[in-house]
Design a protein around this motif. Structure first.
Motif, PDB file in Angstrom:
ATOM      1  N   VAL A   1      52.807  47.657  36.148  1.00 52.68           N
ATOM      2  CA  VAL A   1      51.390  47.360  35.903  1.00 52.68           C
ATOM      3  C   VAL A   1      51.262  45.937  35.365  1.00 52.68           C
ATOM      4  N   PRO A   2      50.096  45.321  35.567  1.00 52.88           N
ATOM      5  CA  PRO A   2      49.935  43.947  35.091  1.00 52.88           C
ATOM      6  C   PRO A   2      50.063  43.851  33.572  1.00 52.88           C
ATOM      7  N   THR A   3      50.703  42.808  33.132  1.00 49.11           N
ATOM      8  CA  THR A   3      50.794  42.550  31.700  1.00 49.11           C
ATOM      9  C   THR A   3      49.430  42.069  31.236  1.00 49.11           C
ATOM     10  N   PRO A   4      48.943  42.573  30.116  1.00 54.32           N
ATOM     11  CA  PRO A   4      47.605  42.147  29.689  1.00 54.32           C
ATOM     12  C   PRO A   4      47.550  40.648  29.433  1.00 54.32           C
TER      13      PRO A   4
ATOM     14  N   ARG B   1      56.241  52.679  38.886  1.00 57.03           N
ATOM     15  CA  ARG B   1      55.113  51.766  38.994  1.00 57.03           C
ATOM     16  C   ARG B   1      55.293  50.606  38.022  1.00 57.03           C
TER      17      ARG B   1
ATOM     18  N   LEU C   1      56.576  37.956  37.107  1.00 59.79           N
ATOM     19  CA  LEU C   1      55.561  38.316  38.099  1.00 59.79           C
ATOM     20  C   LEU C   1      54.257  38.743  37.432  1.00 59.79           C
ATOM     21  N   GLY C   2      54.244  38.709  36.106  1.00 58.19           N
ATOM     22  CA  GLY C   2      53.067  39.181  35.388  1.00 58.19           C
ATOM     23  C   GLY C   2      52.967  40.690  35.359  1.00 58.19           C
ATOM     24  N   LEU C   3      54.102  41.359  35.537  1.00 55.62           N
ATOM     25  CA  LEU C   3      54.109  42.823  35.573  1.00 55.62           C
ATOM     26  C   LEU C   3      55.007  43.381  34.470  1.00 55.62           C
TER      27      LEU C   3
ATOM     28  N   GLU D   1      56.316  43.244  44.489  1.00 59.01           N
ATOM     29  CA  GLU D   1      55.177  42.848  43.656  1.00 59.01           C
ATOM     30  C   GLU D   1      53.841  43.151  44.310  1.00 59.01           C
TER      31      GLU D   1
ATOM     32  N   ARG E   1      53.536  46.741  43.708  1.00 61.71           N
ATOM     33  CA  ARG E   1      53.709  46.952  42.271  1.00 61.71           C
ATOM     34  C   ARG E   1      54.586  48.148  41.971  1.00 61.71           C
TER      35      ARG E   1
ATOM     36  N   ALA F   1      50.072  38.965  39.372  1.00 60.20           N
ATOM     37  CA  ALA F   1      49.313  40.109  38.888  1.00 60.20           C
ATOM     38  C   ALA F   1      48.229  39.644  37.923  1.00 60.20           C
ATOM     39  N   ARG F   2      47.058  40.209  38.077  1.00 64.38           N
ATOM     40  CA  ARG F   2      45.969  39.867  37.177  1.00 64.38           C
ATOM     41  C   ARG F   2      45.808  40.975  36.164  1.00 64.38           C
ATOM     42  N   SER F   3      45.495  40.547  34.953  1.00 67.79           N
ATOM     43  CA  SER F   3      45.345  41.586  33.946  1.00 67.79           C
ATOM     44  C   SER F   3      44.018  42.303  34.163  1.00 67.79           C
TER      45      SER F   3
END
Lengths: 407, 418, 481
Positions: free
Chosen positions: C219-222, C217, C131-133, C108, C111, A229-231
């Protein structure tokens, strides 16, 4: 009884506002009087906006077509088209439900603001219409749809009573959220008179890109863009099949259409990144590209609800026979929302094909909504309908082509 | 009854204020291993505090004890809830007060255990004998043991017990400079290498270790078990044994925590010892803490690359706030990659004598802990408390996993650059 | 429908044990006592029994049994709610979802995650972090509260300013309807056409059914986060700075105002190094890509300075940021140490009127001679004034309650709401007529009757009217986070 509806409406609104089975109120109170008249005279009626969602493609006619019932009166809401209140510190405004997206956005843009959320055909679509149709407007990220911008509303329910839902604060959990009743319910419970909306500043920059891709590569490309996932995430992520892409002047084989918004620095970086990925910028002016997509002529479109990965798989399994029926299928998939519009050019899909599409989508775990075919509502929905429209004057509850209990 | 009333070390008003610090927010629930195991709020910290009010609260009736016995007995006393509590409720302290008033849990098994804790543990040689006997019985004569005690027998450490040795440590030292070691009870018998390693590390860090001969068990386990009078005796003996010591280094997280906080409280009304107990608490350091303070003097040799999974004992993380020190020490060793399980802060189920008293729950909690390690690859499991070390060792062996389990000091001493 | 709580009759117990097994049905005094309240501790309501199903099927069978026997019931997650929403008002069965804590699926590409209702909010975010989420709603109770509870209450949190409350993060729910039948609300897509039962269900406080599976849902981690602490001479300056930032097109991830009283409490408890002579501090957190922050960092600083911040510090490391948030999230614990009791409110005002309500809170404190410490989710206009009192002094209790009432009424005068994230529950029912007209309330009643025709699913909540009260117990204390 009794006066008929026409007499009552003329008495309340004057002759000029009343046409052939259509009445055009200008204010909250006159709208309420219209509904009151319909209720008193037991006249079937339906609310309509600008025809942005009209399945007959009639955008300008003064005599709109009623859904299936020739005796049904139309409450034309386009007269309630002003911005009623504006609170700049809160970034909140109150607007008449009959205002079109374009009119609202143009007015807001003068102050550097906008409503997040959009619509196919923003020139004609009113907020009330888009809300009633549950139109997420190709901006499917969490919190990006019109549904999520509505903080409160005033509506007239089917029994004639004025209802206030929500408030003008951005966070509120007091009581049942009656605003949700009017979302996606196609006017089955009443008509919204005005909305309180959350606004935001127009982003400093935006950039659209169409990455050419046929179906086979779509899933790979999708995974590449989304994993990890891209921020920095494009606000709009659409996949267009070849027909839809060509109609737009985009790549021949189909396209992954991405639009990013943000600070200029971030967008510059995004532009470089997409250029490296062989992206083809659709137009120098991002707004033009976006306008081109959102104005796709999607009449008679089936609305398919399937999340991205399943949708791409479904399309792979089914596009063959759909194309084989002599029509040209157009598909625009909103990957963030998990939904797609599917329509045929030049002539609409026939009922048999619609049923077959619905069956396969159901099997894939989703739903198909069509302007023409519908299943029967659940007992809970029927009770809800009776409570809000006690005289049964409003259009039926919208349901998917195949309901939970059908086939 | 006299003993129970006597058990109070603090006034009802003060306890009441501590109980009332709980604002019932429930943030503790997910930190509690027994709640995670059961999903039952009666087995969560917030629920237990409500029940404690019936035992130690201002308007408590002592006979309300039966009402809450099971819930209180099932608590591990890991104090993870204290770490996450936004209101600063002194859960561990309230628990000990409550257990003191309730007395040891009823039942023959518990009575046997209490007897062992109170009369065998304090004497390392008795303990060694008993442990050897227990190990023999489990292996050869388990069928002769009454069924109700068999589970406790099964819960004994899988390692053989050894006769306690002094590893050449002096019996006394210079109080202004040298470090007195508390060798512990079960640790001394089951993992004798820990004492040796502690001595080696203290020496390497520039200290001079010694071990007062009159030391025995510090009484922590009896105290957790609600045997206050025995705990007080052990505390008194320990304070006497370490009188004059200028620095006490303790290689067991449970014991260092006990010396720092419980011993002064237990002896608060002992005119001869209260001041000395306070002083001793002030000069007591967990070995990890002490080594961390002198880490710039430690040199480790380059060894084979090894992935070390570190399990932090609750008596470090939650009782003493020692969290990063062990990880930082491990990271100093060339070739070591430190990894942790999911939710490392959760108790392994050992919890003092809990694994003997409630083997079924303890094993279920340990299983959850081992499961949380499954996702992580590691060559070595390291911890810093004898209970955790023995219990996790047993659990891994039962699952057929042959990964070595050892005390942090054992690992560090082995990697010292000599 | 009102009935006093009593232990289960033997036959009922037998039936429930047949459904759930012996270790999942509890009607002993200990369980009934411990399950008599949630995070809202001012009232207590003793349930007839507590049941802890392990599967959705068991939960559904319990509801069907309740319907067959006319027994009311209410669902409970971790019991961290702050308005008594999960309590069995008037008696009944408390259905705990704590054993339904499986993460069923993580997807993923799409999402989304499918979870059982007892999954803990933070647990989900941790499970998808690699997963960066993340699951965006972050109520301060996120380490304990369940996603089922978030769904029922439409929970907020400090970071909902940018990422939204729970509603937009729920895609679908499988629900045991009040009649005991399963229904699917929403699906795996953004809600589109069709009656938005999902939207009605989110925030309906468990009165329209019990979710047994939720599709949420992720969401991507900042990529980057910057956290500022701005020190102001007065609360009013801090409050004005909030609108200043918004006017400069900055939408912070979080924006928290801590007033002087609260600041002092936090400082005394934790020694964070806050200036004790400050009127208020503002914590501003912005997140996004590294480039976003490059743009936003100087703007945030400028605006804060422009609005009179005498000092603006930026957290230089993740630890420092954690430290700062600990200060904020522990504010209530800290003020709890200052006073034997306190009551917290959850009013909302339009963001631009935060300065007004700040002044009103000060007036209320003065008028009623009470101490009030306040934290505000300033970007949302969501205030948490914390009124201190000592229950042993009746006059103080009265003054504290009067101050609470003043503040909430003032929120309504300012076009606000009495609750931004805690819910009406059993606590704030009497405010409903102040906020809504008779037609609105009648419609809400119709709505509930249509979707909940049995009158057994968490009855007597939300709507005012003749309904039983809890056993008022000011001895408890309330906390809001």
């Amino acid at each position: 009884m009794t006066i008929d509806a026409r007499e009552g409406l003329v008495a309340h609104l004057g002759l000029a506002a009343v046409g052939e089975r259509v009445v055009r109120p200008k204010h909250r109170e006159s709208s309420r009087l219209c509904v009151e008249t319909f209720v008193e005279t037991r006249t079937p009626w339906w609310p309509r906006g600008g025809g942005g969602g009209d399945k007959e493609g009639d955008r300008t006619a003064t005599k709109p077509l009623a859904p299936s019932d020739p005796d049904r009166w139309c409450l034309d809401m386009r007269g309630l088209d002003s911005i009623l209140d504006y609170w700049p510190d809160d970034l909140v405004c109150r607007v008449g439900a009959g205002i079109t997206f374009d009119n609202l956005q143009t007015t807001l843009a003068r102050r550097g603001l906008r409503l997040r959320g959009s619509s196919l055909r923003p020139r004609d679509t009113t907020l009330g219409g888009a809300y009633a149709r549950g139109d997420a407007g190709l901006r499917g990220a969490p919190g990006d749809s019109l549904r999520d911008q509505v903080l409160g509303l005033v509506a007239v329910a089917g029994g004639g009573e004025v209802v206030k839902a929500g408030a003008r604060v951005v966070k509120n959990v007091a009581g049942y959220d009656l605003a949700r009743l009017f979302h996606g319910s196609h006017g089955a419970f009443g008509v919204v008179l005005d909305f309180v909306l959350r606004l935001e500043a127009i982003p400093g920059a935006s950039h659209c890109v169409a990455l050419p891709t046929n179906f086979d590569a779509a899933l790979d490309l999708l995974s590449k863009w989304r994993r990890p996932a891209r921020s920095f995430d494009p606000a709009v992520q659409l996949w267009l099949n070849a027909t839809a892409s060509r109609a737009l002047g985009g790549p021949e084989q189909g396209a992954l259409f991405l639009m990013a918004e943000g600070w200029p620095e971030s967008i510059d970086a995004w532009r470089e990144a997409t250029a490296r990925a062989q992206g083809v910028t659709l137009a120098n002016e991002a707004a033009q590209a976006w306008n081109a997509v959102r104005d796709l002529d999607a009449n008679h479109a089936l609305w398919i609800q399937l999340p991205a990965s399943r949708l791409v798989r479904w399309w792979g399994d089914n596009q063959g026979w759909i194309s084989g029926r002599g029509s040209q299928p157009n598909l625009v998939a909103d990957l963030l929302a998990g939904s797609a519009r599917l329509w045929s050019t030049p002539s609409p899909f026939d009922g048999e094909l619609v049923a077959e599409v619905a069956r396969t989508v159901r099997e894939a775990g989703g739903w198909v909504w069509s302007p023409t075919a519908a299943s029967s509502p659940s007992p809970a929905l029927i009770r809800l309908k009776r409570a809000l429209d006690p005289h049964g004057l409003l259009p039926p509850i919208p349901t998917p082509v195949l309901g939970p209990t059908d086939g | 009854m006299v003993e129970r009333l006597n058990a109070q070390t603090i006034s009802s008003d003060a306890l009441d204020a501590q109980l009332r610090a709980c604002v019932h927010c429930g943030l503790c629930l997910n930190s509690c291993p027994t709640y995670l195991l059961t999903g039952d709020e009666v087995h969560g910290p917030r629920g237990r505090l409500v029940l404690m009010a019936n035992v130690v609260g201002k308007d408590a009736a002592l006979d309300a004890g039966d009402f809450s016995r099971e819930s209180i007995d099932a608590c591990l006393g890991c104090r993870n809830c204290e770490t996450v509590c936004p209101s600063g409720v002194s859960y561990g302290h309230l628990l000990e007060e409550t257990r003191a008033r309730l007395g040891p849990a009823p039942g023959q098994t518990n009575a046997l255990l209490a007897w062992v804790l109170d009369h065998v543990l304090a004497h390392p040689r008795r303990l060694a004998l008993a442990a050897m006997l227990g190990g023999f019985t489990r292996r050869w004569a388990a069928g002769l043991v009454p069924a109700r005690w068999r589970s406790m027998l099964q819960a004994l450490p899988a390692r053989p017990a050894t006769w306690p040795r002094r590893h050449g440590l002096a019996a006394s030292g210079d109080p202004s400079h040298d470090q007195a070691l508390l060798l512990g009870c079960a640790q001394w018998v089951y993992t004798p290498e820990v004492a040796r390693a502690t001595a080696a590390l203290v020496t390497a860090a520039g200290g001079i270790p010694y071990a007062p001969t009159s030391q025995g068990c510090c009484g922590a386990l009896s105290h957790h078990n609600g045997s206050v009078s025995v705990a007080r005796e052990r505390a008194a003996d320990t304070v006497d044994a370490f009188a004059q010591a200028g620095c006490v280094v303790v290689p067991s997280a449970g014991c260092s925590a006990h010396l720092k906080t419980a011993v002064p409280e237990l002896l608060a009304n002992d005119p001869a010892r209260s001041a000395e107990a306070q002083r001793l608490a002030g000069v007591t350091a967990d070995v990890v803490e002490w080594l961390h303070g002198r880490r710039d003097r430690l040199r480790f040799r380059v060894g084979d690359p090894v992935r070390v999974l570190y399990h932090p004992p609750c008596h470090h993380s939650h009782a003493q706030g020692i969290r990063n020190e062990p990880l930082e020490l491990l990271a100093m060793v060339p070739g070591v990659t430190v990894v942790q399980a999911d939710r490392p802060e959760l108790c392994c189920g050992s919890a003092g004598s809990y694994s003997l008293q409630r083997p079924r729950e303890a094993r279920a909690i340990r299983d959850a802990k081992l499961e949380s390690m499954e996702q992580t690859r590691f060559d070595l499991l390291v911890t810093a408390n004898p209970g955790c070390e023995l219990f996790l060792h047993q659990g891994l062996r039962e699952q057929g996993v042959q990964v070595p389990v050892m005390h942090l000091v054992t690992f560090l001493a082995d990697r010292l650059d000599s | 429908m009102t009935r006093p709580s009593s232990p289960l009759p033997a036959s009922a117990r037998r039936d429930l044990v047949a459904i759930l097994g012996e270790d999942a049905v509890f009607d002993d005094a200990v369980h009934r006592k411990i399950y008599d309240s949630d995070g809202y501790a001012l009232d207590g309501v003793t349930p007839d029994a507590v049941v802890l199903p392990r599967t959705a099927v068991q939960l559904q069978q319990v509801v069907k049994w309740c319907v067959r026997h006319g027994v009311p019931y209410a669902a409970r997650g971790a019991g961290t709610g702050l308005s008594g929403g999960c309590l069995t008002l008037g008696g009944g069965i408390q259905i705990g979802t704590s054993r339904l804590r499986r993460i069923v699926e993580v997807n993923e590409v799409d999402r989304l995650a499918v979870v059982e209702p007892g999954v803990v909010n933070l647990q989900l975010s941790q499970a998808v972090a690699h997963l960066g989420l993340q699951f965006a709603p972050d109520p301060s109770s996120q380490a304990a509260c369940t996603i089922g509870g978030n769904f029922a209450e439409n929970s907020g949190g400090p970071h909902t300013l940018k990422h939204g409350v729970t509603l937009p993060h729920i895609l679908g729910a499988t629900v045991v309807q009040p009649d005991g039948e399963l229904a699917v609300w929403g699906g795996r897509s953004q809600p589109g056409p069709g009656v938005d039962l999902l939207g009605l269900g989110v925030g309906s406080e468990g009165t329209l059914g019990i979710a047994v599976e939720l599709t949420v849902r992720l969401v991507p981690t900042p990529e980057s986060v910057a956290t500022f602490l701005a020190v102001f001479e007065t609360e009013a300056d801090a409050a004005h700075a909030v609108s200043g930032l918004i006017a400069r097109a900055i939408v912070p991830a979080a924006m928290e105002l801590i007033d002087r009283v609260m600041l002092r409490a936090v400082e005394e408890a934790f020694s964070f190094g806050f200036p004790l002579d400050a009127g208020a501090v503002l914590i501003v957190e912005v997140d996004g890509s590294a480039r976003d922050l490059k743009h936003e960092r100087p703007v945030v600083r400028d605006v804060l300075n422009e609005f009179g911040a005498r000092e603006v510090r930026e957290a230089s490391s993740a630890e420092e940021r954690t430290h700062l948030w600990r200060a904020r999230k522990h504010a209530f614990g800290a003020i709890g140490r200052m006073s034997p009791n306190y009551a917290t409110q959850d009013g909302v005002v339009p963001r631009g009127r935060v300065p007004h309500i700040v002044a009103s809170i000060a007036q209320a404190a003065k008028r009623h001679d009470v101490v009030i410490g306040t934290v505000i989710h300033a970007g949302d206009g969501n205030i948490h004034p914390c009124v201190l009192f000592d229950e042993r002094d009746d006059a103080q209790v009265d003054r504290a309650l009067a101050a609470c009432k003043d503040i909430l009424e003032r929120c309504l005068e300012l076009d606000g709401s009495p609750t931004g994230e805690h819910g009406i529950g059993m606590e704030k029912r009497e405010f409903m007529p102040l906020l809504f007209g008779p037609a609105d309330l009648a419609l809400m009643t119709d709505l509930r009757d249509a979707l909940e025709p049995t009158g057994l699913c968490n009855p007597h909540k939300i709507l005012p009217g003749a309904s039983p009260c809890g056993e008022l117990r000011v001895a408890g204390r309330q906390v809001a986070l």
